[in-house]
Write an enzyme that holds these catalytic residues in place. Structure first.
Site, PDB file in Angstrom:
ATOM      1  N   ILE A   6     -10.714  30.336 -24.825  1.00  0.00           N
ATOM      2  CA  ILE A   6     -10.529  30.308 -23.372  1.00  0.00           C
ATOM      3  C   ILE A   6     -11.571  29.378 -22.763  1.00  0.00           C
ATOM      4  CG2 ILE A   6     -10.416  31.664 -21.247  1.00  0.00           C
ATOM      5  CD1 ILE A   6      -9.940  34.151 -22.951  1.00  0.00           C
ATOM      6  N   GLY A   8     -13.735  27.949 -19.670  1.00  0.00           N
ATOM      7  CA  GLY A   8     -14.213  28.399 -18.369  1.00  0.00           C
ATOM      8  C   GLY A   8     -14.334  29.903 -18.255  1.00  0.00           C
ATOM      9  N   SER A  10     -17.269  31.530 -17.587  1.00  0.00           N
ATOM     10  CA  SER A  10     -18.495  31.912 -16.881  1.00  0.00           C
ATOM     11  C   SER A  10     -18.228  32.892 -15.748  1.00  0.00           C
ATOM     12  CB  SER A  10     -19.196  30.665 -16.325  1.00  0.00           C
ATOM     13  OG  SER A  10     -19.585  29.793 -17.365  1.00  0.00           O
ATOM     14  N   SER A  11     -17.051  32.806 -15.142  1.00  0.00           N
ATOM     15  CA  SER A  11     -16.735  33.653 -13.987  1.00  0.00           C
ATOM     16  C   SER A  11     -15.233  33.648 -13.757  1.00  0.00           C
ATOM     17  CB  SER A  11     -17.464  33.140 -12.724  1.00  0.00           C
ATOM     18  OG  SER A  11     -17.028  31.827 -12.411  1.00  0.00           O
ATOM     19  N   GLY A  12     -14.809  34.367 -12.728  1.00  0.00           N
ATOM     20  CA  GLY A  12     -13.431  34.314 -12.283  1.00  0.00           C
ATOM     21  C   GLY A  12     -12.413  34.828 -13.277  1.00  0.00           C
ATOM     22  N   GLY A  14     -11.100  33.417 -15.899  1.00  0.00           N
ATOM     23  CA  GLY A  14     -11.428  33.188 -17.302  1.00  0.00           C
ATOM     24  C   GLY A  14     -12.278  34.302 -17.877  1.00  0.00           C
ATOM     25  N   SER A 134      -1.480  27.076 -10.747  1.00  0.00           N
ATOM     26  CA  SER A 134      -1.717  27.649  -9.416  1.00  0.00           C
ATOM     27  C   SER A 134      -0.394  27.655  -8.690  1.00  0.00           C
ATOM     28  CB  SER A 134      -2.729  26.790  -8.642  1.00  0.00           C
ATOM     29  OG  SER A 134      -2.782  27.171  -7.276  1.00  0.00           O
ATOM     30  N   TYR A 147      -5.604  18.381  -5.364  1.00  0.00           N
ATOM     31  CA  TYR A 147      -5.680  19.574  -6.207  1.00  0.00           C
ATOM     32  C   TYR A 147      -4.277  19.994  -6.640  1.00  0.00           C
ATOM     33  CZ  TYR A 147      -6.193  24.480  -7.509  1.00  0.00           C
ATOM     34  OH  TYR A 147      -6.133  25.679  -8.184  1.00  0.00           O
TER      35      TYR A 147
END
Length: 281
Positions: A6, A8, A10-12, A14, A134, A147
């Protein structure tokens, strides 16, 4: 036990997905950008949580990290392209340098990961690639063109890839969240600079809305992670998985508006038939 890679974590979302996979006994290799994040991640489940520093825009490093992940935990069952970043600004305001940088992270980074993972998956005739896109990759929203363009492109990449690898026993799922209660919309959200006053009533609203809603987004990342795990466990997992009532609302509205446009202008659409032109001569 399944093996996950996976990006990313570090946060969120993921991190939430990694925690959910670890909680059920799976092994996770997660990528981070900082050493402190790596230490926190490996502490979640010593021996099963492995953190590796990676910049997904470095193609050579991606190849090395994916191979190292396979040597650490064995064959990778799930590849999750989660790392990415946001950006707001009108099309006219956005520099080409900012657009290229966003494409590198949000599209070419996932492509590099996919290309690194596919050879082993093809040999095994097994594996599942998950792309976190998204709802902005399905529904256009002023102020998020660049984006959204990266996420539209990732949607197309994932869906096309699914057609190419289905005969090889490999599955693909695009996960399209709406607003999640993460740090994504915090003040550090990158944006175009300088701004143009004429876009105050359109493109500039996106940044204000995202920042005003920060901390009160409708989606819970932990529940989103559980929904992803459950969907991927299905015998026939989804090609596109919307996450959140807001995601469903905006995606359905966009598709409905497009269908109405197609119907309204189908006279012009069908007027170009070469056979009809030849018959009229």
């Amino acid at each position: 036990m399944a093996n996950w890679f996976i990006t990313g974590v570090s946060s969120g979302l993921g991190l939430a997905l990694a925690r959910a996979a670890l909680a059920r006994g799976d092994a996770v290799v997660g990528t981070v950008r900082a050493q402190a994040d790596a230490e926190r991640f490996t502490a979640l489940a010593p021996g099963r949580a492995h953190a590796m520093k990676l910049d997904v825009t470095d193609e050579a490093a991606v190849q090395v990290v994916v191979r190292t992940a396979e040597s650490l935990v064995g064959p990778l069952d799930y590849i999750v392209n989660n790392a990415g970043r946001g950006f707001t600004g009108a099309v006219e305001e956005t520099s080409l340098a900012d657009a290229r940088a966003l494409l590198e992270v949000n599209l070419l980074g996932p492509l590099a990961v996919i290309k690194a993972a596919l050879p082993a998956m093809r040999r095994r005739r097994a594996g599942h690639i998950v792309n976190v896109t998204s709802v902005s990759g399905l529904a256009a929203w002023h102020g998020t063109a660049i984006y959204g363009a990266t996420k539209f492109a990732l949607e197309c990449l994932g869906r096309t890839l699914a057609q190419e690898v289905a005969p090889l026993g490999i599955k693909v799922t695009n996960v399209a969240p709406g607003g999640l209660r993460t740090a994504f919309s915090a003040d550090r959200l990158p944006g175009a600079d300088p701004v143009i006053a004429d876009y105050a009533a359109t493109a500039h609203l996106a940044r204000r809305v995202l920042q005003d809603k920060h901390g009160s987004e409708p989606g819970c990342p932990d529940l989103a992670a559980q929904a992803i795990l459950a969907a991927l466990d299905e015998p026939e997992p989804p090609l596109v998985l919307l996450l959140g009532e807001d995601a469903l609302h905006y995606a359905e509205r966009e598709l409905g508006e497009l269908a109405a446009q197609f119907d309204r202008w189908q006279g012009y659409t069908l007027a170009i038939a070469a056979e009809a032109a030849q018959a009229a001569q």
